[in-house]
Scaffold this motif. Structure first.
Motif, short mmCIF file in Angstrom:
data_model
loop_
_atom_site.label_atom_id
_atom_site.label_comp_id
_atom_site.label_asym_id
_atom_site.label_seq_id
_atom_site.Cartn_x
_atom_site.Cartn_y
_atom_site.Cartn_z
N UNK A 168 0.83 -1.21 0.00
CA UNK A 168 0.00 0.00 0.00
C UNK A 168 0.86 1.26 0.00
N UNK A 169 1.90 1.25 0.80
CA UNK A 169 2.78 2.45 0.85
C UNK A 169 3.40 2.72 -0.51
N UNK A 195 2.72 19.28 -1.97
CA UNK A 195 2.05 18.44 -0.97
C UNK A 195 2.16 16.97 -1.35
N UNK A 196 2.08 16.68 -2.64
CA UNK A 196 2.23 15.29 -3.08
C UNK A 196 3.64 14.78 -2.84
N UNK A 197 4.62 15.65 -3.08
CA UNK A 197 6.00 15.26 -2.80
C UNK A 197 6.21 14.98 -1.31
N UNK A 198 5.61 15.81 -0.48
CA UNK A 198 5.74 15.60 0.97
C UNK A 198 5.07 14.28 1.36
N UNK A 199 3.90 14.00 0.75
CA UNK A 199 3.22 12.74 1.04
C UNK A 199 4.07 11.55 0.65
N UNK A 200 4.70 11.61 -0.51
CA UNK A 200 5.58 10.53 -0.95
C UNK A 200 6.76 10.38 0.00
N UNK A 201 7.31 11.49 0.44
CA UNK A 201 8.46 11.47 1.36
C UNK A 201 8.10 10.74 2.66
N UNK A 202 6.93 11.03 3.21
CA UNK A 202 6.51 10.38 4.45
C UNK A 202 6.37 8.88 4.28
N UNK A 203 5.77 8.47 3.16
CA UNK A 203 5.60 7.03 2.92
C UNK A 203 6.95 6.34 2.71
N UNK A 204 7.86 7.00 2.02
CA UNK A 204 9.20 6.43 1.84
C UNK A 204 9.87 6.17 3.20
N UNK A 205 9.80 7.16 4.09
CA UNK A 205 10.44 7.00 5.40
C UNK A 205 9.87 5.80 6.15
N UNK A 206 8.55 5.67 6.15
CA UNK A 206 7.93 4.54 6.85
C UNK A 206 8.29 3.21 6.18
N UNK A 207 8.28 3.19 4.86
CA UNK A 207 8.60 1.95 4.14
C UNK A 207 10.05 1.55 4.38
N UNK A 208 10.96 2.51 4.35
CA UNK A 208 12.38 2.20 4.57
C UNK A 208 12.61 1.68 5.98
N UNK A 209 11.92 2.26 6.96
CA UNK A 209 12.04 1.76 8.33
C UNK A 209 11.62 0.28 8.41
N UNK A 210 10.52 -0.06 7.73
CA UNK A 210 10.06 -1.45 7.72
C UNK A 210 11.06 -2.36 7.01
N UNK A 225 15.61 2.18 -2.25
CA UNK A 225 14.60 3.13 -1.79
C UNK A 225 15.20 4.33 -1.08
N UNK A 226 16.36 4.16 -0.46
CA UNK A 226 17.08 5.32 0.07
C UNK A 226 17.44 6.28 -1.05
N UNK A 227 17.90 5.74 -2.18
CA UNK A 227 18.29 6.57 -3.31
C UNK A 227 17.06 7.23 -3.95
N UNK A 228 15.95 6.52 -3.97
CA UNK A 228 14.71 7.13 -4.49
C UNK A 228 14.24 8.27 -3.58
N UNK A 229 14.37 8.07 -2.27
CA UNK A 229 14.02 9.13 -1.34
C UNK A 229 14.95 10.32 -1.51
N UNK A 230 16.23 10.05 -1.68
CA UNK A 230 17.19 11.14 -1.90
C UNK A 230 16.84 11.92 -3.17
N UNK A 231 16.48 11.19 -4.23
CA UNK A 231 16.08 11.84 -5.47
C UNK A 231 14.85 12.71 -5.25
#
Length: 399
Positions: A168-169, A195-210, A225-231
């Protein structure tokens, strides 16, 4: 049956820990396992495992029709064994609705969701496939709403690290990232895009933690996914955060793959580019220099640019000389490609305000064009103009 369970377990584990490219390569193995298991009489447990493999196959581009064929056969058997509301049967129906290209997936999935609600973990899976079906059908607004509401429910019912929650994330991230492109092109769409970028950023952080809890820090799927978040941070203009993510990824690439591995070189080049963009050329220089001669070409050109941006025009000149030797050996000292390169180097020194170095390179261009047969008078005249301008700049600088 035991052999199938072993193979299926290995494929599921490889999928969970795999990057997108690694998952694509699993396609033939998934299909082969499903074909081999078609004749097994293992009851509901084997059917459920076959359905999970077919569901994975459906996520690979070009394999959806094949997966749907497997799922139809599995469903025929499950209908005879299981009650209508059994989670395994619901899963297979949802998987087939998501994989079937017939275009009725949304209706089937909405019906399933109405039957089971969010009582069971499989409800999170149904909502995942429903959101994706809306997305494929072009209803991005509904897809975003379904996925966004499903994530917290999945965390509560299935857990933060469950494959359904992660699915889902990442599905929501896909919608958010495409939203940024769509909104950015609209009048007054900049705020929505952000706002969409911020939403994606939050989901990336949670997904990477998992993913780190499941597979460990520095696992390939974590690094991707770290590199995608950095991008994503870079596109948001948050270069400090982007740089930190790229630095962390590079450290893990060096640790896991070694300094000369393709993955490490790519990560090093990306970080150097971000350093240049963030006006830290002094940090980019050692990264480009670490590449070695085998990365000549663009890497040497980037290294020279980094030296030039850092104010070390002598070091930049030396690197440009190294690349000139390679080009001359490949194309010839007076070849058009080589002459064009020398002219570009002269212009780079012009732009950097280094007229003494620029004169050297423009003189070489004039000499090469003068020797050329037949002579290109127009190109020679342009080169002479550039040389005269560089000499005038040198005279004004008094150096």
């Amino acid at each position: 049956m035991d052999e199938f369970a072993r193979v299926a377990e290995g494929l599921e584990a490889a999928w969970a820990a795999g990057t997108d490219d690694e998952r694509k390569r699993l396609g033939p193995r998934l299909d082969s396992a499903l074909v081999g298991a078609a004749g097994l009489d293992g009851g509901a447990a084997v059917l459920a495992r076959r359905a999970r493999l077919a569901d994975l196959l459906a996520e690979i581009d070009g394999c959806r029709d094949r997966a749907a064929g497997h799922l139809r056969g599995i469903l025929d058997s499950q209908v005879r064994l299981l009650d209508a509301g059994h989670p395994d049967l619901v899963f297979s129906r949802a998987a087939l609705a998501g994989a079937d290209p017939g275009g009725k997936g949304v209706e089937v999935l909405e019906g399933l969701l109405g039957e089971i609600g969010a009582r069971h973990a499989v409800g999170a899976y149904v909502r995942l496939r429903l959101g994706q079906a809306y997305d494929r059908g072009g209803d991005v607004h509904t897809a975003r709403r379904v996925l966004r509401r499903a994530v917290p429910d999945a965390v509560r019912v299935a857990g933060a690290d469950h494959p359904y929650t992660l699915g889902l994330r990442f599905a929501l991230i896909d919608v958010y990232e495409r939203d940024t492109v769509r909104y950015a092109g609209l009048h007054r769409g900049a705020l929505r895009a952000f706002r969409s970028l911020v939403g994606a950023q939050r989901q990336y952080h949670r997904a990477i933690e998992s993913l780190e809890r499941l597979h460990g820090s520095g696992a390939p799927v974590v690094l991707v996914n770290l590199e995608r978040l950095a991008d994503l941070y870079e596109r948001m203009g948050t270069l400090g955060a982007a740089t930190a993510q790229y630095e962390y990824a590079l450290q893990w690439h060096e640790f896991r793959h070694g300094a000369d591995a393709p993955q490490t070189r790519a990560a090093r080049d990306t970080l150097a580019r971000v350093y240049l963009r963030g006006r830290h050329p002094e940090r980019a220089v050692p990264l480009y220099a670490a590449g070695g001669e085998e990365e000549a070409g663009d890497a040497l050109d980037d290294l020279a640019e980094a030296h030039l941006a850092a104010g070390d025009d002598a070091a930049a000149h030396d690197v440009y000389e190294r690349l000139l030797v390679l080009l001359a050996a490949r194309d010839g000292a007076d070849a058009p490609e080589t002459v064009r390169y020398m002219a570009e180097v002269g212009e780079a020194f012009d732009e950097a305000g280094r007229p003494a170095r620029a004169v050297v390179w423009h003189e070489r261009v004039v000499e090469s064009l003068t020797r050329a047969e037949p002579r290109d008078e127009r190109a020679l005249a342009v080169a002479q103009e550039h040389l005269a301008a560089a000499r005038a700049g040198l005279a004004q600088s008094g150096t």
